[in-house]
Design a protein around this motif. Structure first.
Motif, PDB file in Angstrom:
ATOM      1  N   GLY A 136     -18.719  -8.479  21.588  1.00  0.00           N
ATOM      2  CA  GLY A 136     -19.680  -7.728  22.384  1.00  0.00           C
ATOM      3  C   GLY A 136     -19.772  -8.281  23.798  1.00  0.00           C
TER       4      GLY A 136
ATOM      5  N   ASN B  55     -22.023  -2.523  25.952  1.00  0.00           N
ATOM      6  CA  ASN B  55     -20.693  -2.852  25.444  1.00  0.00           C
ATOM      7  C   ASN B  55     -19.752  -1.651  25.563  1.00  0.00           C
ATOM      8  OD1 ASN B  55     -18.937  -4.805  24.212  1.00  0.00           O
ATOM      9  ND2 ASN B  55     -19.035  -3.590  22.330  1.00  0.00           N
ATOM     10  N   GLU B  56     -20.266  -0.446  25.316  1.00  0.00           N
ATOM     11  CA  GLU B  56     -19.430   0.745  25.439  1.00  0.00           C
ATOM     12  C   GLU B  56     -18.988   0.945  26.888  1.00  0.00           C
ATOM     13  OE1 GLU B  56     -18.118   2.634  22.994  1.00  0.00           O
ATOM     14  OE2 GLU B  56     -18.977   1.063  21.714  1.00  0.00           O
TER      15      GLU B  56
ATOM     16  N   ASP C 238     -35.248  -3.535  20.317  1.00  0.00           N
ATOM     17  CA  ASP C 238     -33.822  -3.244  20.325  1.00  0.00           C
ATOM     18  C   ASP C 238     -33.338  -2.688  21.656  1.00  0.00           C
ATOM     19  OD1 ASP C 238     -35.146  -0.881  20.052  1.00  0.00           O
ATOM     20  OD2 ASP C 238     -33.873  -0.062  18.475  1.00  0.00           O
TER      21      ASP C 238
ATOM     22  N   HIS D  82     -25.355 -10.919  24.889  1.00  0.00           N
ATOM     23  CA  HIS D  82     -26.330 -11.448  23.939  1.00  0.00           C
ATOM     24  C   HIS D  82     -27.499 -11.991  24.751  1.00  0.00           C
ATOM     25  CE1 HIS D  82     -25.208 -15.623  24.900  1.00  0.00           C
ATOM     26  NE2 HIS D  82     -23.940 -15.263  24.779  1.00  0.00           N
TER      27      HIS D  82
ATOM     28  N   LYS E 144     -25.532  -2.416  22.774  1.00  0.00           N
ATOM     29  CA  LYS E 144     -24.408  -1.586  22.329  1.00  0.00           C
ATOM     30  C   LYS E 144     -23.965  -0.642  23.434  1.00  0.00           C
ATOM     31  CE  LYS E 144     -22.944   1.590  18.663  1.00  0.00           C
ATOM     32  NZ  LYS E 144     -23.339   2.302  17.427  1.00  0.00           N
ATOM     33  N   GLU E 145     -24.921  -0.046  24.145  1.00  0.00           N
ATOM     34  CA  GLU E 145     -24.573   0.852  25.249  1.00  0.00           C
ATOM     35  C   GLU E 145     -23.838   0.098  26.357  1.00  0.00           C
ATOM     36  OE1 GLU E 145     -28.180   4.150  24.947  1.00  0.00           O
ATOM     37  OE2 GLU E 145     -28.489   2.292  26.082  1.00  0.00           O
TER      38      GLU E 145
ATOM     39  N   THR F 262     -29.555  -0.420  25.445  1.00  0.00           N
ATOM     40  CA  THR F 262     -29.247  -1.331  24.348  1.00  0.00           C
ATOM     41  C   THR F 262     -27.997  -2.128  24.693  1.00  0.00           C
ATOM     42  OG1 THR F 262     -27.814   0.242  23.181  1.00  0.00           O
ATOM     43  CG2 THR F 262     -30.192   0.330  22.694  1.00  0.00           C
TER      44      THR F 262
END
Length: 414
Positions: free
Chosen positions: A339, A309-310, A357, A342, A306-307, A304
């Protein structure tokens, strides 16, 4: 482009006994007799399904009959208006570009829809009713959807946008080729910019050096308003005033991209105005570069955003702790507040759909870590464009130099 296959996939997703009505849009009025350039305003989903970016066109998909029908309605040419404003697309051209056999003039639309509604069992009508935020003026497609609700109150109106978004998130080979070309044009523009960058230059002159080159080489626009932020301006994420002086021993953050045949590049590079990074600038730059390279090394199907970004945040935080800027990992939000990725495509912040997602092969995403240190007046972002492949990713913008030694060598030899 295989527009016929794209439309068929949308028809497959539509309910039985449904129609889809998609407008290209109308010119956006600015002031007096001034209108925005329409190709920049054309409905992106209409373009994705037809290849056309002209105003006053309508695509109709009819799944109430067997086999399903596809119709395109275009504006009839007016020789007098064409003398003033240029040629319209002919029926033959529209048919060739869109791969739609049934092309009519737009004055036939109302009677055609009336005939469909009268003679066919229509239970659902799809319109593109996407709205970015409530304060925005309604999109033309939303206006037409509301008119349809008034005219046919018994028909359920559903949103076409997510059906198309699911398809747009994975790019085919033709789309990837166009984005590669947009990135290549962007690379040429950045090299022209670096060649001319000197202390005392205005930010808008750096912008002009980039945009001159991409337009000269065939871009049909910029992907978004060019950001040219020098010094403290580089710490503002969407700074686009571009009116300040590029001072000696400062950095110039350039966030920009060419658009080629409707597809976008999105690249950021941060250059030393005088051709050489200071020690402190180099320390921060190396941290951001390490995060950029870690994301490019890690991105793969099933992950994802989000992953990713981490992953970027961990690298940035470790670097900032070594510099003494923060004491704990979770304090990185002070210097990194967006982030890392995108989606990218027809829109620079391309569409997403909840069902996708996790990243799938064919997705194109950005890789853009940054650090924004107000007290040092240092803003650094390094952004590349990644194609998700079956087993990992390909950095489509790998050829655009980002290594600080290579940047300094290029600027020294210009």
């Amino acid at each position: 482009m295989d527009f016929e296959s794209r439309r068929q996939r949308i028809l497959d997703k539509m309910e039985d006994n449904s129609i889809a009505i998609l407008y290209s849009g109308i010119e956006h009025h600015v002031s007096a007799d001034e209108y925005d350039l329409f190709t920049a305003q054309a409905n992106r989903n209409f373009f994705y399904l037809t290849g056309l970016r002209r105003d006053n066109m309508v695509l109709v998909l009819d799944k109430c009959v067997e086999p399903a029908k596809t119709m395109l309605f275009i504006e009839e040419a007016d020789p007098t208006m064409e003398r003033w404003y240029g040629r319209k697309v002919t029926m033959e051209e529209a048919e060739e570009i869109s791969e739609i056999d049934e092309v009519e003039y737009i004055y036939e639309l109302e009677s055609t829809l009336d005939r469909i509604m009268t003679r066919e069992d229509v239970y659902t009508a799809y319109f593109d009713t996407y709205r970015h935020q409530k304060v925005d003026l309604p999109d033309y497609n939303v206006v037409k959807a509301n008119e349809f609700k008034t005219d046919y109150p018994g028909i359920a109106v559903k949103n076409l946008f997510p059906l198309v978004a699911e398809e747009r998130m994975q790019k085919d080979e033709d789309e990837v080729s166009l984005i590669r070309e947009a990135i290549k044009l962007t690379d040429g523009g950045l090299k022209n910019l670096m060649t001319n960058l000197t202390p005392g230059q205005m930010e808008y002159q750096a912008q002009a050096d980039f945009e001159y080159k991409i337009f000269h080489e065939g871009a049909d626009g910029t992907a978004f308003p060019t950001i040219a932020g020098s010094g403290a301006n580089g710490t503002m994420l969407h700074y686009d005033t571009n009116r300040d002086v590029c001072e000696d021993e400062t950095l110039l953050l350039m966030d920009l991209g060419a658009k080629f045949q409707g597809y976008c590049a999105d690249i950021t590079r941060t250059y030393p105005v005088n051709g050489k990074y200071t020690d402190r600038q180099r320390q921060v730059y190396d941290i951001v570069l390490a995060a950029n390279r870690e994301v490019a090394k890690t991105a793969k199907p099933g992950m994802t955003l989000k992953e990713l970004n981490e992953i970027a945040k961990k690298v940035l935080a470790a670097g900032c702790m070594k510099l003494g800027l923060i004491e704990k990992e979770d304090e990185i939000d002070t210097y990194y507040m967006h982030g890392v990725s995108h989606h990218l495509g027809i829109d620079v912040h391309d569409v997403t759909a909840a069902c996708n997602d996790t990243l799938q092969p064919g997705a194109i995403i950005t890789d853009e870590p940054g650090l924004y240190i107000d007290e040092w007046e240092i803003g650094i972002r390094i952004e590349d464009d990644l194609l998700i492949t079956e087993n990992g990713c390909e950095c489509l913008s790998e050829a655009i130099i980002r290594d600080p030694d290579e940047i300094e060598a290029f600027m020294k030899d210009r």
